[in-house]
Motif scaffolding. Structure first.
Motif, PDB file in Angstrom:
ATOM      1  N   ARG A 201       1.215  -1.811   0.081  1.00  0.00           N
ATOM      2  CA  ARG A 201       0.163  -0.016   0.339  1.00  0.00           C
ATOM      3  C   ARG A 201       0.949   1.423   0.202  1.00  0.00           C
ATOM      4  O   ARG A 201       0.567   2.661  -0.750  1.00  0.00           O
ATOM      5  CB  ARG A 201      -1.054   0.129   1.242  1.00  0.00           C
ATOM      6  N   ARG A 205       2.324   2.115  -6.706  1.00  0.00           N
ATOM      7  CA  ARG A 205       2.314   3.335  -7.794  1.00  0.00           C
ATOM      8  C   ARG A 205       0.520   2.521  -8.971  1.00  0.00           C
ATOM      9  O   ARG A 205       0.874   1.844  -9.531  1.00  0.00           O
ATOM     10  CB  ARG A 205       3.287   3.059  -9.407  1.00  0.00           C
ATOM     11  N   PRO A 206       0.117   3.476  -9.241  1.00  0.00           N
ATOM     12  CA  PRO A 206      -1.279   3.824 -10.275  1.00  0.00           C
ATOM     13  C   PRO A 206      -0.477   3.562 -11.755  1.00  0.00           C
ATOM     14  O   PRO A 206       0.462   3.625 -12.122  1.00  0.00           O
ATOM     15  CB  PRO A 206      -1.518   5.269 -10.033  1.00  0.00           C
ATOM     16  N   GLU A 211      -5.642   2.321 -10.059  1.00  0.00           N
ATOM     17  CA  GLU A 211      -5.701   3.777 -10.011  1.00  0.00           C
ATOM     18  C   GLU A 211      -5.022   2.963  -7.978  1.00  0.00           C
ATOM     19  O   GLU A 211      -4.251   4.459  -7.919  1.00  0.00           O
ATOM     20  CB  GLU A 211      -6.900   3.558  -9.926  1.00  0.00           C
ATOM     21  N   LYS A 212      -5.560   3.049  -7.841  1.00  0.00           N
ATOM     22  CA  LYS A 212      -5.331   2.917  -6.238  1.00  0.00           C
ATOM     23  C   LYS A 212      -5.361   0.873  -5.432  1.00  0.00           C
ATOM     24  O   LYS A 212      -5.537  -0.341  -6.514  1.00  0.00           O
ATOM     25  CB  LYS A 212      -5.908   2.669  -5.142  1.00  0.00           C
ATOM     26  N   PRO A 213      -4.424   0.678  -4.138  1.00  0.00           N
ATOM     27  CA  PRO A 213      -3.430  -0.692  -4.470  1.00  0.00           C
ATOM     28  C   PRO A 213      -4.983  -1.306  -4.003  1.00  0.00           C
ATOM     29  O   PRO A 213      -6.208  -1.025  -3.446  1.00  0.00           O
ATOM     30  CB  PRO A 213      -3.561  -0.282  -2.637  1.00  0.00           C
ATOM     31  N   HIS A 214      -5.186  -2.707  -4.472  1.00  0.00           N
ATOM     32  CA  HIS A 214      -5.960  -3.583  -3.575  1.00  0.00           C
ATOM     33  C   HIS A 214      -5.500  -4.786  -3.387  1.00  0.00           C
ATOM     34  O   HIS A 214      -4.720  -5.605  -4.524  1.00  0.00           O
ATOM     35  CB  HIS A 214      -6.945  -4.014  -5.191  1.00  0.00           C
ATOM     36  N   ASP A 300      -9.316  -5.782   0.806  1.00  0.00           N
ATOM     37  CA  ASP A 300     -10.247  -5.379  -0.016  1.00  0.00           C
ATOM     38  C   ASP A 300     -11.564  -6.062  -0.789  1.00  0.00           C
ATOM     39  O   ASP A 300     -12.168  -6.101  -1.132  1.00  0.00           O
ATOM     40  CB  ASP A 300      -9.115  -5.082  -0.893  1.00  0.00           C
TER      41      ASP A 300
END
Length: 328
Positions: A201, A205-206, A211-214, A300
């Protein structure tokens, strides 16, 4: 929160491989009805109790038996394969089954040295090329590259989602660098879980696909009508894991009434430590375990696995978990 299934197509003692493959398809059909989001198969070799060695073939088998659930690899052990051929296989699956296919990749061999040598003839003998292989695989699944005459057909343009699998900080760092979703093998290797999620997290890097961590958390689930029965179901996995560690893997053993009668204290302690990320018992106990794990690690998404000897008991365990997570 999305919840999914991780299946190793277990072959129980007293059953055949054909029965195991049929059981996986049956579980997948039930999982689809129960609201599971993904159904992933794991690559392992030279293990009598696991029938998912030809993982891409198994994914096709499961996808054919279902209609809406995502189906994929959790995962393909990429050092065992040429990225180009993985792209062709998963591109073919995507062309047949549409946008339902996932491709998780890992760096571990998923087997012993004998099978590894048998698979890797003509391939790199180490995992040193793993980052380059992952990027090559992603490129083969992406749009046509005019600068290259090499095309994966099927594969090219399918954009099959690639996940990074891992049980150490290496996979977390690579997933963060490449902007990939990340699944941690916490169901059997929980030691670096907290640190791996933190690294992933914080360093993420997107990318063009994320676009965001998963982050996905893998959890063993042994759910039953009573706590005692859930504990009994878990003894199958405890025995299987102990045998694997002792170098004597076999078919999935039947449960026992008291695990201390069959495993020595030191072996049992090591097994229980490896299986820390588990939810065991009656519905309320499993609910509490899952809530605690989710609160602690803030995933997530969660993916559940359960090496349970009896197929009906396995179905019921996944059904109970779906009832809990579907209402949470």
């Amino acid at each position: 929160m999305r919840y999914s299934v991780l299946d190793l197509a277990p072959v129980p003692e007293g059953a055949t491989t054909a029965e195991a493959l049929a059981n996986s398809a049956d579980l997948a059909r039930h999982a689809e009805r129960w609201g599971y989001h993904r159904y992933w198969l794991a690559e392992h070799h030279n293990m009598p109790g696991i029938a998912s060695a030809a993982t891409a073939v198994m994914i096709g088998h499961i996808a054919q038996a279902t209609s809406t659930i995502r189906v994929g690899a959790g995962g393909i052990m990429l050092p065992n394969h040429a990225p180009y051929m993985v792209a062709e296989a998963f591109g073919t699956l995507a062309e047949i089954h549409g946008d339902r296919i996932d491709l998780g990749v890992g760096r571990a061999p998923g087997t012993d040295m004998a099978a590894m040598r048998a698979m890797r003839r003509g391939l790199q003998d180490s995992g040193d090329r793993f980052p380059e292989d992952v990027q090559e695989l992603i490129a083969h699944l992406g749009p046509r590259r005019t600068e290259s005459n090499l095309r994966a057909i099927p594969g090219e343009g399918t954009e099959v989602p690639v996940w990074m699998l891992g049980s150490s900080l290496y996979g977390a760092q690579l997933a963060a660098m490449l902007g990939l979703p990340y699944a941690f093998a916490s169901h059997f290797a929980p030691q670096a879980l907290s640190q791996a999620f933190e690294v992933y997290r914080s360093q993420f890097r997107p990318s063009k696909t994320l676009e965001k961590p998963h982050a996905m958390l893998a959890v063993n689930v042994f759910a039953a009508a009573t706590d005692a029965e859930g504990i009994r179901l878990r003894t199958t996995m405890q025995q299987a894991f102990a045998r694997l560690r002792l170098g004597t893997p076999g078919k999935l053993p039947a449960p026992v009434e008291d695990i201390e009668d069959v495993l020595t204290p030191d072996i049992l302690a090591g097994v229980n430590q490896a299986l820390t990320i588990s939810a065991v018992g009656a519905k309320e106990s499993v609910r509490e375990d899952l809530a605690r794990l989710i609160e602690t690690y803030q995933p997530d998404e969660v993916i559940l696995t359960g090496q349970i000897h009896d197929h009906d008991a396995r179905l019921r365990s996944f059904e109970i978990a779906a009832e809990i997570l579907g209402n949470s």
